[in-house]
Design a protein around this motif. Structure first.
Motif, PDB file in Angstrom:
ATOM      1  N   PHE A 148      35.677  -9.621 -27.475  1.00 49.26           N
ATOM      2  CA  PHE A 148      36.749 -10.089 -26.585  1.00 49.26           C
ATOM      3  C   PHE A 148      37.971  -9.175 -26.719  1.00 49.26           C
ATOM      4  O   PHE A 148      38.556  -8.739 -25.730  1.00 49.26           O
ATOM      5  CB  PHE A 148      37.186 -11.513 -26.940  1.00 49.26           C
ATOM      6  CG  PHE A 148      36.153 -12.590 -26.759  1.00 49.26           C
ATOM      7  CD1 PHE A 148      34.950 -12.372 -26.103  1.00 49.26           C
ATOM      8  CD2 PHE A 148      36.401 -13.859 -27.256  1.00 49.26           C
ATOM      9  CE1 PHE A 148      34.021 -13.390 -25.938  1.00 49.26           C
ATOM     10  CE2 PHE A 148      35.490 -14.890 -27.097  1.00 49.26           C
ATOM     11  CZ  PHE A 148      34.296 -14.655 -26.440  1.00 49.26           C
ATOM     12  N   GLY A 180      30.091 -10.273 -26.927  1.00 49.29           N
ATOM     13  CA  GLY A 180      31.453 -10.746 -26.687  1.00 49.29           C
ATOM     14  C   GLY A 180      32.161  -9.924 -25.625  1.00 49.29           C
ATOM     15  O   GLY A 180      32.861 -10.461 -24.757  1.00 49.29           O
ATOM     16  N   ALA A 233      33.555 -11.365 -22.095  1.00 49.45           N
ATOM     17  CA  ALA A 233      34.950 -11.171 -21.677  1.00 49.45           C
ATOM     18  C   ALA A 233      35.039 -10.440 -20.341  1.00 49.45           C
ATOM     19  O   ALA A 233      35.966 -10.682 -19.563  1.00 49.45           O
ATOM     20  CB  ALA A 233      35.718 -10.404 -22.752  1.00 49.45           C
ATOM     21  N   THR A 262      38.149 -16.832 -21.849  1.00 51.04           N
ATOM     22  CA  THR A 262      37.830 -16.007 -23.019  1.00 51.04           C
ATOM     23  C   THR A 262      38.703 -16.406 -24.205  1.00 51.04           C
ATOM     24  O   THR A 262      38.211 -16.560 -25.327  1.00 51.04           O
ATOM     25  CB  THR A 262      38.017 -14.514 -22.682  1.00 51.04           C
ATOM     26  OG1 THR A 262      37.193 -14.185 -21.563  1.00 51.04           O
ATOM     27  CG2 THR A 262      37.647 -13.633 -23.855  1.00 51.04           C
TER      28      THR A 262
END
Length: 197
Positions: free
Chosen positions: A76, A145, A149, A157
């Motif tokens: 993220f 991740g 995102a 997120t």
């Protein structure tokens, strides 16, 4: 073939090259860790999908564990960093940046200096580094991740990151935030809480 179709093919070809470069970085990570003398798999001799005991010799040795969510959150964060630093570049190029950063961390994390720091400053007294398999899976978790995102709104997120942090913090008294805090600026009160004292 139309110009638009040719342009689309060119974009797909470039994306494939960026993704191939990501796999190359992962291969370099694996090779470097092998040359560092890291174990391929858990010393126990078998591979588990999930290692749920943090204070065990199997932690950071199998496919996933309580620290896997931290690596998803890395994805993220690295997606956000790529968005800031590489505006206008394709997501696959940004993923390469994220993979380089994550792989560099995975290599650094498994050096004697960082391993000893974890042992001295955190609850990870028995930590002796990741297996190569676990480290590679951590990098793949980061990529997951990153892809999450790239598809979700920022608010979603952030919400997922908060939930992951709170959940792992509640379940094992550790998470990405506490891990970074204790690695950089250890606090005795946090260490005692993490140890269940």
């Amino acid at each position: 073939m139309t110009i638009a179709a040719g342009s689309q093919d060119d974009k797909q070809r470039r994306a494939a090259l960026w993704l191939l470069a990501c796999l190359g970085v992962l291969a370099i990570q694996v090779l470097v860790q092998h040359l560092m003398g890291r174990l391929w798999i858990c010393e126990c001799g078998y591979i588990k999908l999930w290692e749920g005991v943090v204070k065990s010799s199997g932690n950071s040795q199998h496919l996933s564990d309580w620290y896997t969510p931290s690596h998803v959150i890395h994805g993220f964060l690295f997606y956000g960093l790529g968005h800031l630093l590489m505006r206008g570049k394709p997501w696959s190029a940004r993923l390469l940046l994220a993979t380089v950063i994550e792989s560099a961390w995975e290599i650094a994390e498994n050096t004697p200096m960082v391993i000893n720091r974890y042992r001295a400053a955190t609850i990870s007294l028995d930590y002796f580094g990741d297996s190569i398999l676990n480290s590679a899976m951590d990098t793949l978790a980061m990529a997951v991740g990153f892809l999450i995102a790239s598809r979700l709104p920022v608010a979603a997120t952030v919400a997922i990151a908060i939930v992951l942090e709170l959940f792992t913090g509640y379940m094992v008294r550790d998470n990405l935030t506490l891990n970074v805090l204790m690695l950089v600026w250890p606090l005795d009160a946090v260490k005692a809480w993490q140890a269940g004292v």
